[in-house]
Design a protein around this motif. Structure first.
Motif, PDB file in Angstrom:
ATOM      1  N   GLN A  59      37.394  41.544  37.016  1.00  0.00           N
ATOM      2  CA  GLN A  59      38.193  41.706  36.047  1.00  0.00           C
ATOM      3  C   GLN A  59      37.455  41.748  34.750  1.00  0.00           C
ATOM      4  OE1 GLN A  59      41.249  42.949  35.948  1.00  0.00           O
ATOM      5  NE2 GLN A  59      41.963  42.448  37.988  1.00  0.00           N
ATOM      6  N   CYS A  60      35.969  41.807  34.820  1.00  0.00           N
ATOM      7  CA  CYS A  60      35.100  41.741  33.848  1.00  0.00           C
ATOM      8  C   CYS A  60      35.418  40.660  32.868  1.00  0.00           C
ATOM      9  CB  CYS A  60      35.347  43.178  32.714  1.00  0.00           C
ATOM     10  SG  CYS A  60      35.205  44.451  33.974  1.00  0.00           S
ATOM     11  N   SER A  99      50.159  49.850  22.932  1.00  0.00           N
ATOM     12  CA  SER A  99      50.515  50.276  24.335  1.00  0.00           C
ATOM     13  C   SER A  99      50.256  49.429  25.523  1.00  0.00           C
ATOM     14  CB  SER A  99      50.529  51.710  24.374  1.00  0.00           C
ATOM     15  OG  SER A  99      49.055  51.994  24.562  1.00  0.00           O
ATOM     16  N   VAL A 100      50.506  49.592  26.527  1.00  0.00           N
ATOM     17  CA  VAL A 100      49.951  48.974  27.964  1.00  0.00           C
ATOM     18  C   VAL A 100      48.444  49.256  28.104  1.00  0.00           C
ATOM     19  CG1 VAL A 100      52.361  48.502  28.881  1.00  0.00           C
ATOM     20  CG2 VAL A 100      51.069  50.641  29.498  1.00  0.00           C
ATOM     21  N   GLY A 101      47.881  48.386  28.759  1.00  0.00           N
ATOM     22  CA  GLY A 101      46.615  48.345  29.634  1.00  0.00           C
ATOM     23  C   GLY A 101      45.439  48.835  28.528  1.00  0.00           C
ATOM     24  N   GLU A 102      45.660  48.315  27.271  1.00  0.00           N
ATOM     25  CA  GLU A 102      44.472  48.556  26.246  1.00  0.00           C
ATOM     26  C   GLU A 102      43.466  47.645  26.375  1.00  0.00           C
ATOM     27  OE1 GLU A 102      45.418  51.228  22.744  1.00  0.00           O
ATOM     28  OE2 GLU A 102      47.125  49.742  22.733  1.00  0.00           O
ATOM     29  N   GLY A 103      43.908  46.447  26.940  1.00  0.00           N
ATOM     30  CA  GLY A 103      42.540  45.332  27.096  1.00  0.00           C
ATOM     31  C   GLY A 103      43.072  44.144  26.211  1.00  0.00           C
ATOM     32  N   THR A 105      44.769  41.286  27.172  1.00  0.00           N
ATOM     33  CA  THR A 105      44.611  39.996  27.868  1.00  0.00           C
ATOM     34  C   THR A 105      43.182  39.873  28.278  1.00  0.00           C
ATOM     35  OG1 THR A 105      46.700  40.460  29.072  1.00  0.00           O
ATOM     36  CG2 THR A 105      45.043  39.104  30.100  1.00  0.00           C
ATOM     37  N   LEU A 106      42.267  40.749  28.558  1.00  0.00           N
ATOM     38  CA  LEU A 106      40.945  40.629  28.853  1.00  0.00           C
ATOM     39  C   LEU A 106      40.313  40.314  27.469  1.00  0.00           C
ATOM     40  CD1 LEU A 106      38.437  40.890  30.777  1.00  0.00           C
ATOM     41  CD2 LEU A 106      38.359  43.208  30.186  1.00  0.00           C
ATOM     42  N   ASP A 129      52.673  36.824  27.568  1.00  0.00           N
ATOM     43  CA  ASP A 129      53.043  37.961  27.895  1.00  0.00           C
ATOM     44  C   ASP A 129      54.289  37.422  28.943  1.00  0.00           C
ATOM     45  OD1 ASP A 129      54.077  40.497  28.681  1.00  0.00           O
ATOM     46  OD2 ASP A 129      51.898  41.198  28.767  1.00  0.00           O
ATOM     47  N   ARG A 132      55.144  39.993  31.648  1.00  0.00           N
ATOM     48  CA  ARG A 132      54.241  40.186  32.734  1.00  0.00           C
ATOM     49  C   ARG A 132      52.909  39.499  32.699  1.00  0.00           C
ATOM     50  NH1 ARG A 132      52.273  45.872  32.829  1.00  0.00           N
ATOM     51  NH2 ARG A 132      52.481  45.614  30.446  1.00  0.00           N
ATOM     52  N   TYR A 138      43.713  37.158  36.184  1.00  0.00           N
ATOM     53  CA  TYR A 138      42.307  37.482  35.662  1.00  0.00           C
ATOM     54  C   TYR A 138      41.128  36.345  36.149  1.00  0.00           C
ATOM     55  CZ  TYR A 138      44.169  41.754  33.678  1.00  0.00           C
ATOM     56  OH  TYR A 138      44.862  42.989  33.451  1.00  0.00           O
ATOM     57  N   PRO A 212      52.544  44.517  24.077  1.00  0.00           N
ATOM     58  CA  PRO A 212      52.447  45.241  23.204  1.00  0.00           C
ATOM     59  C   PRO A 212      53.566  45.386  21.941  1.00  0.00           C
ATOM     60  CG  PRO A 212      52.464  46.373  25.302  1.00  0.00           C
ATOM     61  CD  PRO A 212      52.788  45.173  25.636  1.00  0.00           C
TER      62      PRO A 212
END
Ligand code: ATP
Ligand code: MG
Length: 272
Positions: A59-60, A99-103, A105-106, A129, A132, A138, A212
């Motif tokens: 997960q980087c 929006s979703v998946g932009e980073g 959490t990371l 979150d 989700r 991660y 988001p």
């Protein structure tokens, strides 16, 4: 394994020197914000987190990342975040985006790791979150009780904080998804939770990983409980229309900064 993670991270980042002004500001801040020995003593009560380095690599997550540009970017982000928190006397940060998946959490995880590695300040990383939750995934983290147990009155703070990366990072994971998340974020029990963190560590930094801004009213519902907002935008993902939509919501919050994630430019300024 904890030692290996810690060593890996320190070895890779020590080659880098922030400029003189940043270093001297940071030293002043360290003196002001350093957790009292009694606070670090109280952190020893928390359980150790059981994490999986391979999941972190996939997960980087920072200690497992060998990309020096990414490590440098998080060091710069850490220094700037510390400076602004100090300037405004803020101690909590909600990490969100358009929006979703932009980073988000990371970024929240890597920033928490970078902050806890650098100064003698205790950092809490909270998976907020609620619809989700992903923080534990991660980190490849297994745990018994998490935030949902606390919110449902089935656990107390001591049982849901897991120490990671030396004695200075407490992760509060969550395994259960809540449908009515904004009601929980608004609930008196959530208020008790943020107060408990403050009571536990008066000089802590708290990072909340959030959904988001525009997908639900979660961030707005929780806004009274955090000092500042760190916005993560991904190059090519957050359009102008989205940014305009978020302007109204953001007007009610203190903006700590904007992180440009997945930038194609590899220079330092592109990341913040
Ligand atoms: N800069 C990056 N380089 C490589 N992979 C990345 C980067 N940023 C994010 N990712 C990967 O993209 C995926 C989505 O990231 P992440 O979960 O942090 O986004 P998010 O904004 O929190 O998503 P959501 O809105 O679903 O909560 C993850 O698999 C993460 O490892
Ligand atoms: Mg996320």
């Amino acid at each position: 394994m904890e030692d290996a993670i810690r060593r890996g991270f320190s070895d890779r980042v020590t080659g880098e020197r922030p400029n003189a002004i940043e270093t001297s500001n940071l030293r002043q801040r360290v003196r002001r914000m350093a957790a009292a020995p009694a606070e670090l003593q109280s952190a020893r009560r928390f359980q150790n987190a059981n994490v999986d380095v391979r999941a972190m690599e996939r997960q980087c997550v920072l200690p497992a990342v060998s990309d020096t540009a990414a490590l440098r970017a998080f060091k710069i982000l850490r220094t700037r975040v510390l400076r602004r928190l100090d300037m405004h006397k803020w101690s909590s940060i909600a990490v969100s985006g358009m929006s979703v998946g932009e980073g988000k959490t990371l970024t929240a995880i890597n920033l928490a790791l970078a902050l806890s590695q650098d100064v003698n300040t205790f950092v809490f990383l909270v998976d907020l979150d609620l619809q989700r939750p992903q923080v534990a995934n991660y980190l490849g983290m297994t745990f018994e009780k998490g935030l949902s147990d606390y919110l449902l009155g089935k656990a107390e703070l001591d049982e849901i904080v897991y120490k990671l990366q030396s004695e200075r990072l407490g992760v509060i994971p969550n395994a259960r998804a809540f449908q009515h998340s904004s009601e929980f974020l608004n609930s008196p029990r959530m208020g008790e939770f943020t107060q408990a963190l403050e009571r536990e560590m008066p000089r802590r930094i708290v990072i909340f990983d959030m959904p988001p801004l525009l997908a639900s009213d979660d961030v707005l519902a929780f806004a009274p409980q955090f000092d500042s907002m760190l916005l993560v935008v991904s190059e090519g993902k957050s359009g102008r229309a989205m940014l305009r939509g978020a302007k109204e919501v953001l007007a009610e919050m203190n903006l700590l900064g904007v992180v440009l994630n997945r930038s194609k430019e590899r220079n330092e300024s592109a990341y913040y």
